[in-house]
Design an enzyme around this catalytic site. Structure first.
Site, PDB file in Angstrom:
ATOM      1  N   LYS A   1     -57.103 -61.158 -31.180  1.00 37.04           N
ATOM      2  CA  LYS A   1     -56.750 -62.516 -31.061  1.00 37.04           C
ATOM      3  C   LYS A   1     -55.195 -62.751 -30.672  1.00 37.04           C
ATOM      4  O   LYS A   1     -54.709 -63.593 -29.811  1.00 37.04           O
ATOM      5  CB  LYS A   1     -56.830 -63.484 -32.427  1.00 37.04           C
ATOM      6  CG  LYS A   1     -58.413 -64.031 -32.635  1.00 37.04           C
ATOM      7  CD  LYS A   1     -58.385 -64.982 -33.716  1.00 37.04           C
ATOM      8  CE  LYS A   1     -59.907 -65.359 -34.052  1.00 37.04           C
ATOM      9  NZ  LYS A   1     -60.372 -66.146 -33.010  1.00 37.04           N
TER      10      LYS A   1
ATOM     11  N   THR B   1     -66.586 -61.538 -37.917  1.00 37.73           N
ATOM     12  CA  THR B   1     -65.344 -61.689 -38.886  1.00 37.73           C
ATOM     13  C   THR B   1     -65.809 -61.597 -40.212  1.00 37.73           C
ATOM     14  O   THR B   1     -67.319 -61.712 -40.658  1.00 37.73           O
ATOM     15  CB  THR B   1     -64.873 -63.295 -38.523  1.00 37.73           C
ATOM     16  OG1 THR B   1     -65.833 -64.059 -38.975  1.00 37.73           O
ATOM     17  CG2 THR B   1     -64.372 -63.355 -37.000  1.00 37.73           C
TER      18      THR B   1
ATOM     19  N   ASP C   1     -58.750 -72.554 -38.624  1.00 37.38           N
ATOM     20  CA  ASP C   1     -59.531 -71.229 -38.570  1.00 37.38           C
ATOM     21  C   ASP C   1     -60.892 -71.303 -39.167  1.00 37.38           C
ATOM     22  O   ASP C   1     -60.767 -71.692 -40.704  1.00 37.38           O
ATOM     23  CB  ASP C   1     -58.540 -70.157 -39.239  1.00 37.38           C
ATOM     24  CG  ASP C   1     -59.134 -68.927 -38.734  1.00 37.38           C
ATOM     25  OD1 ASP C   1     -58.910 -68.319 -37.670  1.00 37.38           O
ATOM     26  OD2 ASP C   1     -60.059 -68.282 -39.544  1.00 37.38           O
ATOM     27  N   ARG C   2     -62.152 -70.804 -38.731  1.00 44.04           N
ATOM     28  CA  ARG C   2     -63.212 -71.169 -39.241  1.00 44.04           C
ATOM     29  C   ARG C   2     -63.480 -70.102 -40.492  1.00 44.04           C
ATOM     30  O   ARG C   2     -64.205 -70.369 -41.211  1.00 44.04           O
ATOM     31  CB  ARG C   2     -64.423 -70.896 -38.253  1.00 44.04           C
ATOM     32  CG  ARG C   2     -64.612 -72.228 -37.080  1.00 44.04           C
ATOM     33  CD  ARG C   2     -63.237 -72.371 -36.248  1.00 44.04           C
ATOM     34  NE  ARG C   2     -63.194 -71.130 -35.470  1.00 44.04           N
ATOM     35  CZ  ARG C   2     -61.894 -70.874 -34.608  1.00 44.04           C
ATOM     36  NH1 ARG C   2     -60.904 -71.710 -35.078  1.00 44.04           N
ATOM     37  NH2 ARG C   2     -61.868 -69.941 -34.008  1.00 44.04           N
TER      38      ARG C   2
ATOM     39  N   CYS D   1     -67.681 -69.556 -30.632  1.00 41.96           N
ATOM     40  CA  CYS D   1     -67.237 -69.017 -31.890  1.00 41.96           C
ATOM     41  C   CYS D   1     -68.403 -68.980 -32.796  1.00 41.96           C
ATOM     42  O   CYS D   1     -69.163 -69.873 -33.130  1.00 41.96           O
ATOM     43  CB  CYS D   1     -66.182 -70.091 -32.310  1.00 41.96           C
ATOM     44  SG  CYS D   1     -65.729 -69.593 -34.098  1.00 41.96           S
ATOM     45  N   ASN D   2     -68.846 -67.854 -33.109  1.00 37.95           N
ATOM     46  CA  ASN D   2     -69.919 -67.505 -33.996  1.00 37.95           C
ATOM     47  C   ASN D   2     -69.791 -67.894 -35.433  1.00 37.95           C
ATOM     48  O   ASN D   2     -70.667 -68.841 -35.885  1.00 37.95           O
ATOM     49  CB  ASN D   2     -70.172 -65.695 -34.142  1.00 37.95           C
ATOM     50  CG  ASN D   2     -70.667 -65.308 -32.787  1.00 37.95           C
ATOM     51  OD1 ASN D   2     -71.790 -65.055 -32.432  1.00 37.95           O
ATOM     52  ND2 ASN D   2     -69.709 -64.754 -32.030  1.00 37.95           N
ATOM     53  N   THR D   3     -68.676 -67.922 -35.834  1.00 32.95           N
ATOM     54  CA  THR D   3     -68.452 -68.459 -37.336  1.00 32.95           C
ATOM     55  C   THR D   3     -68.313 -69.858 -37.470  1.00 32.95           C
ATOM     56  O   THR D   3     -68.986 -70.493 -38.413  1.00 32.95           O
ATOM     57  CB  THR D   3     -66.676 -68.193 -37.729  1.00 32.95           C
ATOM     58  OG1 THR D   3     -66.728 -66.564 -37.274  1.00 32.95           O
ATOM     59  CG2 THR D   3     -66.607 -68.245 -39.040  1.00 32.95           C
ATOM     60  N   ALA D   4     -68.284 -70.707 -36.211  1.00 31.72           N
ATOM     61  CA  ALA D   4     -68.534 -72.045 -36.143  1.00 31.72           C
ATOM     62  C   ALA D   4     -69.926 -72.435 -36.348  1.00 31.72           C
ATOM     63  O   ALA D   4     -70.096 -73.595 -36.581  1.00 31.72           O
ATOM     64  CB  ALA D   4     -67.792 -72.669 -34.736  1.00 31.72           C
TER      65      ALA D   4
ATOM     66  N   CYS E   1     -68.873 -61.956 -33.067  1.00 31.36           N
ATOM     67  CA  CYS E   1     -67.569 -62.696 -32.910  1.00 31.36           C
ATOM     68  C   CYS E   1     -67.112 -62.679 -31.550  1.00 31.36           C
ATOM     69  O   CYS E   1     -67.221 -61.680 -30.858  1.00 31.36           O
ATOM     70  CB  CYS E   1     -66.630 -61.921 -33.903  1.00 31.36           C
ATOM     71  SG  CYS E   1     -64.878 -62.647 -33.372  1.00 31.36           S
TER      72      CYS E   1
END
Lengths: 254, 254
Positions: free
Chosen positions: B181, B138, B51-52, B87-90, B214
């Site tokens: 999710k 997130t 999980d990022r 995935c934005n967080t990635a 996100c």
């Protein structure tokens, strides 16, 4: 990467049907976070796979089974161990048979569930009292008698549209103006209306359940029943079969 | 198979976001039959990518950039020439930077568009009068200040939720009970309500447009505007960028 069971999807037949199958794999998996979902690869090479219906109708010389086999072999190379082909017409013996023959010749070891057989088996299991089953499909599948053959072998009777209604259903799939292949998201109101009218007509002709026998059709009709008649979605059945073939413990109860 | 431009998608981050990106590639392609669609491969290996957000928050030691690089390299092996990571967080520098470093070391030649940069560029182009941009994401993306940094570099001001609202948005994504999710199809009414309320709050705080930062959020909010405030979908922007990088002549006009 480690060798683990992996679901493969032949995309591009049609492109949105490939996504619909992948989505139904996810929907039918017991999962509450990203990491719980199953390994899956979707390979969409639409320009390489000739139209299945046009081939069955004699409008194309090239048997799409050859290109389908190439994509399946490529999926196996990537690591897929069970592959779904989200196109009913591709399961006609002329196409599916050639594909399986090439896979055997190349020493392929993966499983390719037969969407039509799985659909008939599921009807027998989930709807044991049903005897007469309506089938909506492309004209290629219609002419090949694909569903009637498998239904009859299982002791069930197929109820199919007359020529005029069949032409309308085919147009709801293929028309570039309002058909589902050209307008998948959103599907046009006209295509939805034609498909639902066809369900009602087959129901009035005595069908006790209706198979949406083209993977474009569940994009137009997402309900489980229309006018009190159960609607059978072969894409969902294929999705559940792929989970059973790879990670049976992850299959959501029906 | 011949070497041709091909779109690759890193699936599994999350699984439904991968399908959403693929769908938006198809939606933004000029096509009226199966064969008109672009070659695309989606590889979803969710269990291999940590999980990022948990990593950015210090809850996990393992940098997911390493597993992301492995999936991207695998996609390149399959034939992808431009890869999207939905995935934005990635795209936080700690993760994206490590991934790009590994790709360079391995001699990778493909393009990986930066979702956040492309989103900011698109806002400047499509909404040139906008100065204050709201960001929902997130808590990992929130804490990393990812969007504010890129917005400020472009001379724009970021409007972000206060801690209390941020916690709610994060839960709308991650709650196993009602979060997107765990419940992607359909998304729960509660998750939709939280996200739309958050859009309205940032709009009242002066945001003239809101980024759904996100890739789970566009699954809950599919409208282009909420309460008169434009909603920006980075997944769609990434889809259009991938088409531009591979088959620019097939990009549907905006």
């Amino acid at each position: 990467m480690p060798q683990i069971p992996m679901i493969g999807i032949v995309g591009g037949v049609g492109p949105y049907a490939g996504l619909d199958l992948a989505r139904k794999v996810f929907d039918n998996t017991v999962a509450s976070r990203d990491q719980d979902h199953l390994p899956l690869v979707l390979l969409s090479l639409p320009s390489e796979i000739a139209d299945r219906t046009a081939y069955l109708l004699g409008e194309l010389q090239e048997n799409p089974g050859r290109a389908l086999a190439e994509v399946v072999l490529k999926l196996e190379e990537i690591g897929a161990t069970a592959v779904g082909i989200p196109c009913n017409t591709a399961h006609a013996p002329e196409i599916f048979g050639l594909m399986m023959q090439i896979l055997r010749e190349k020493g392929s070891e993966l499983t390719v569930p037969h969407m039509i057989q799985e659909t008939v088996k599921t009807i027998q299991k989930r709807l044991p009292s049903v005897r007469r089953v309506g089938v909506l499909s492309t004209t290629g599948t219609y002419e090949s008698g694909l569903y009637p053959q498998y239904l009859e072998r299982a002791g069930l009777e197929a109820v199919v549209p007359d020529r005029e209604l069949q032409q309308k259903v085919h147009e709801a799939i293929y028309s570039t103006e309002f058909g589902i292949k050209a307008h998948s998201n959103p599907v046009t109101a006209k295509a939805v209306r034609i498909v639902k009218d066809a369900i009602r007509k087959l129901h009035r002709q005595g069908a006790e359940a209706i198979i949406l026998g083209c993977t474009e059709l569940p994009l137009a009709v997402t309900e489980k029943e229309v006018a009190g008649c159960p609607v059978i979605d072969p894409t969902e059945i294929l999705a559940r079969t792929l989970i059973l073939e790879t990670y049976p413990q992850k299959l959501k109860p029906y």
